[in-house]
Motif scaffolding. Structure first.
Motif, short mmCIF file in Angstrom:
data_model
loop_
_atom_site.label_atom_id
_atom_site.label_comp_id
_atom_site.label_asym_id
_atom_site.label_seq_id
_atom_site.Cartn_x
_atom_site.Cartn_y
_atom_site.Cartn_z
N ASP A 13 38.20 50.87 40.58
CA ASP A 13 37.03 51.48 40.37
C ASP A 13 36.89 52.62 39.47
O ASP A 13 35.96 52.88 38.93
CB ASP A 13 36.32 51.88 41.69
N LYS A 40 31.88 55.37 49.90
CA LYS A 40 31.08 54.01 49.91
C LYS A 40 31.71 52.66 50.71
O LYS A 40 31.30 52.06 51.83
CB LYS A 40 30.56 53.48 48.55
N SER A 41 33.16 52.60 50.50
CA SER A 41 33.77 51.58 51.14
C SER A 41 33.68 51.70 52.64
O SER A 41 33.62 50.99 53.50
CB SER A 41 35.22 51.40 50.51
N ARG A 60 43.05 48.64 49.25
CA ARG A 60 42.51 49.80 50.29
C ARG A 60 42.39 49.30 51.64
O ARG A 60 42.13 48.03 51.96
CB ARG A 60 41.50 50.41 49.73
N PRO A 101 44.24 40.52 44.38
CA PRO A 101 44.26 41.52 45.30
C PRO A 101 42.67 42.01 45.34
O PRO A 101 42.02 42.34 44.45
CB PRO A 101 44.84 42.61 44.29
N SER A 102 42.24 42.03 46.66
CA SER A 102 40.93 42.16 46.88
C SER A 102 40.62 42.80 48.35
O SER A 102 41.04 41.97 49.33
CB SER A 102 40.00 40.88 46.69
N ARG A 156 35.90 33.15 46.32
CA ARG A 156 37.03 33.73 46.96
C ARG A 156 36.98 34.01 48.52
O ARG A 156 37.97 34.23 49.20
CB ARG A 156 37.61 35.07 46.01
N GLN A 202 37.86 43.39 49.52
CA GLN A 202 36.78 42.80 50.31
C GLN A 202 37.01 41.30 50.83
O GLN A 202 36.63 40.97 51.97
CB GLN A 202 35.63 42.48 48.92
N ARG A 254 30.46 39.90 50.50
CA ARG A 254 31.73 39.27 50.96
C ARG A 254 31.91 39.72 52.39
O ARG A 254 32.24 38.81 53.18
CB ARG A 254 32.71 39.66 49.88
N LYS A 262 32.83 42.57 37.63
CA LYS A 262 32.45 43.50 38.54
C LYS A 262 30.90 43.72 38.60
O LYS A 262 30.43 42.72 38.07
CB LYS A 262 33.13 44.99 38.25
N GLU A 281 39.94 41.39 36.59
CA GLU A 281 38.86 41.77 37.77
C GLU A 281 37.77 42.57 37.10
O GLU A 281 36.68 42.33 37.71
CB GLU A 281 39.40 42.28 38.88
C1 S3P Z 1 35.75 47.53 47.46
C2 S3P Z 1 36.86 46.81 46.97
C3 S3P Z 1 37.12 46.83 45.59
C4 S3P Z 1 36.23 47.54 44.70
C5 S3P Z 1 34.82 47.68 45.20
C6 S3P Z 1 34.69 48.24 46.69
C7 S3P Z 1 35.92 47.58 49.28
O1 S3P Z 1 36.58 45.28 45.26
O2 S3P Z 1 36.14 47.40 43.57
O3 S3P Z 1 34.01 48.57 44.65
O4 S3P Z 1 35.17 48.54 49.67
O5 S3P Z 1 36.65 46.87 49.59
P1 S3P Z 1 37.58 44.18 45.46
O6 S3P Z 1 37.76 43.80 46.56
O7 S3P Z 1 36.61 42.98 44.82
O8 S3P Z 1 38.74 44.24 44.40
#
Ligand code: S3P
Length: 452
Positions: free
Chosen positions: A338, A42-43, A212, A184-185, A146, A187, A118, A365, A361
């Protein structure tokens, strides 16, 4: 008009429709056996969709996520002038706008997807148009300050509604910033990187916990140069992007439900192929191993900076030596964010339980995931302690089948379908249609793997 449109793209088979609740019956199972290819990550699908939309040329993507969320990103790209083609062989072609988005005729509907809202805000903030970003009832409750803060520092004209969507953006030239992410995000990081790509000067970003890094790999794949010093990441504005041909790895966060399920039965045997194994996502594999899973990596290769592999999972026969609960806190909490719902849902069946901390966090969600995990564990008869930032769940418990409330949250629906496999009696998952947000095939896959 918020939250009353179906957030799917055209010409493909997405079964998720808001306002239509369904219930799925889950019967207990004896084990989990077989092989499975989970849908595209998905990401990564979000990022490839957005960068392909902005790039010059036609991007061809195989194994694009079948989840409704990344299709919200694709639909937004179409509204911004990209041409999206859904081929019969399930590949997707995106003809990008070569750096210039058009004025969308309608609000950009991000559906249930925080990632879309975002990251897209950063991607479009420098384009000379007026944008409104809207989402469904859940997304409209999620915090957007944010992204407003760093984008405003970059001179973006971005206005929230009481800290939330709808978001109004009046496109304007951006300037580079040095930004340290306060939470930590990935997004938020991505919103700043996407804006930085189109700002005047070099934007630098540092993270206290490394999240990530799909955006970094994706930007490089589309032709941008990023530099990393020991603790910061920099991107020079004004770099053009070029289309790519790519196959998207399977989503480890979707595979997580089956990895967790494999832990529940002594003779489970599962093979997952074409699975994304990016190290910033793969902490889950270590946790599965620590909870008694045996994971064999059968193959691994790299594509566009992303690791893709085939793994085999079963349950180790030896009992774990320690009697202490498994603790998820600090960096691990951020890396597993997640996967925490499914780990919590199987925690009562683990020998020593699981303690989750530093996870506030989770409360912002798609739902308040701590509250919903607590509600549904309670319904199944589990003992636990709910805390503001997590939950403590003792192990070695017996649960009974129950009526589960998904709260319209995909990960809650799927997590409790897994818990139901080891319960006594049947379980009904109310709001099971939410699974289609990330994994429309989930219940069919579960049915084919569960041995009864
Ligand atoms: C994601 C980042 C995470 C995750 C979300 C997907 C991404 O959120 O929980 O399902 O694809 O960058 P946050 O950036 O709010 O931690």
């Amino acid at each position: 008009m918020i939250g009353n449109r179906c957030s799917h793209g055209r010409g493909h088979n997405i079964r998720y429709t808001k306002n239509r609740m369904s219930t799925q019956l889950i019967r207990p199972a004896r084990s989990l056996q077989g092989s499975l290819t989970v849908p595209g990550d998905k990401s990564i699908s979000h990022r490839y969709a957005m960068l392909a939309g902005l790039a010059e040329g036609t991007t061809r993507l195989a194994n694009f996520s079948t989840g409704a969320d990344p299709h919200s990103s694709l639909a937004c790209m179409e509204a911004l002038g990209a041409k999206v083609l859904h081929n019969p062989d399930k590949t997707i072609e995106i003809a990008g706008v070569a750096g210039s988005f058009q004025q969308p005729a309608t609000p950009l509907d991000c559906g249930n997807s925080g990632s879309t809202m975002r990251m897209l805000s950063g991607l479009i903030a420098s384009h000379p148009h007026t944008f409104t970003l809207i989402g469904d009832a859940s997304l409209t409750l999620r915090p957007m300050e944010r992204i407003r803060k760093p984008l405003s520092q970059m001179a973006a004209k971005i206005h929230l509604t009481d800290g939330h969507a709808p978001i109004a953006i009046h496109g304007t030239p951006l300037r580079a910033i040095d930004f340290a992410t306060p939470i930590p995000s990935a997004q938020v990081k991505t919103a700043v990187l996407f804006a930085g790509l189109q700002a005047e000067g070099t934007t630098s970003l540092s993270e206290s916990i490394r999240t990530r890094d799909h955006s970094e790999h994706a930007l490089k794949a589309f032709g941008a140069t990023l530099t990393r010093s020991r603790d910061s990441l920099s991107i020079l504005g004004g770099q053009p992007l070029h289309s790519i041909d790519a196959t998207i790895p399977g989503d480890l966060s979707s595979a997580a439900f089956f990895l967790a399920a494999a832990l529940l039965f002594p003779d489970s045997n599962l093979v997952l192929d074409s699975l994304g194994m990016n190290p910033t996502r793969a902490a889950l594999l270590d946790v599965i191993a620590a909870l008694g899973g045996r994971i064999k990596i059968l193959a691994v290769e790299e594509r566009h900076g992303e690791l893709i592999g085939t793994i085999q999972v079963n349950r180790a026969s030896a009992a774990t030596a320690t009697s202490a609960p498994f603790i998820v806190n600090g960096t691990l909490t951020a890396q597993l964010i997640d996967e925490l719902p499914v780990l919590a849902a199987i925690a009562p069946y683990t020998p020593n339980g699981i303690v989750i901390r530093d996870a506030q966090e989770l409360r912002v969600k798609e739902s308040d995931r701590i509250a919903l995990v607590a509600k549904n564990l309670r319904a199944m008869g589990a003992k636990f302690t709910e805390n503001p930032d997590g939950i403590e769940i003792p192990g070695n418990q017996k649960l009974h089948g129950a009526v589960i409330d998904s709260g319209s949250d995909h990960r809650i629906a799927m997590a409790f379908a897994i818990a139901a496999l080891r319960a006594t009696g049947d379980t009904q998952i109310h709001g099971s249609e939410a699974a289609a947000i990330s994994f429309p095939e989930f219940f069919t896959s579960l049915d084919s793997l569960a041995q009864r």
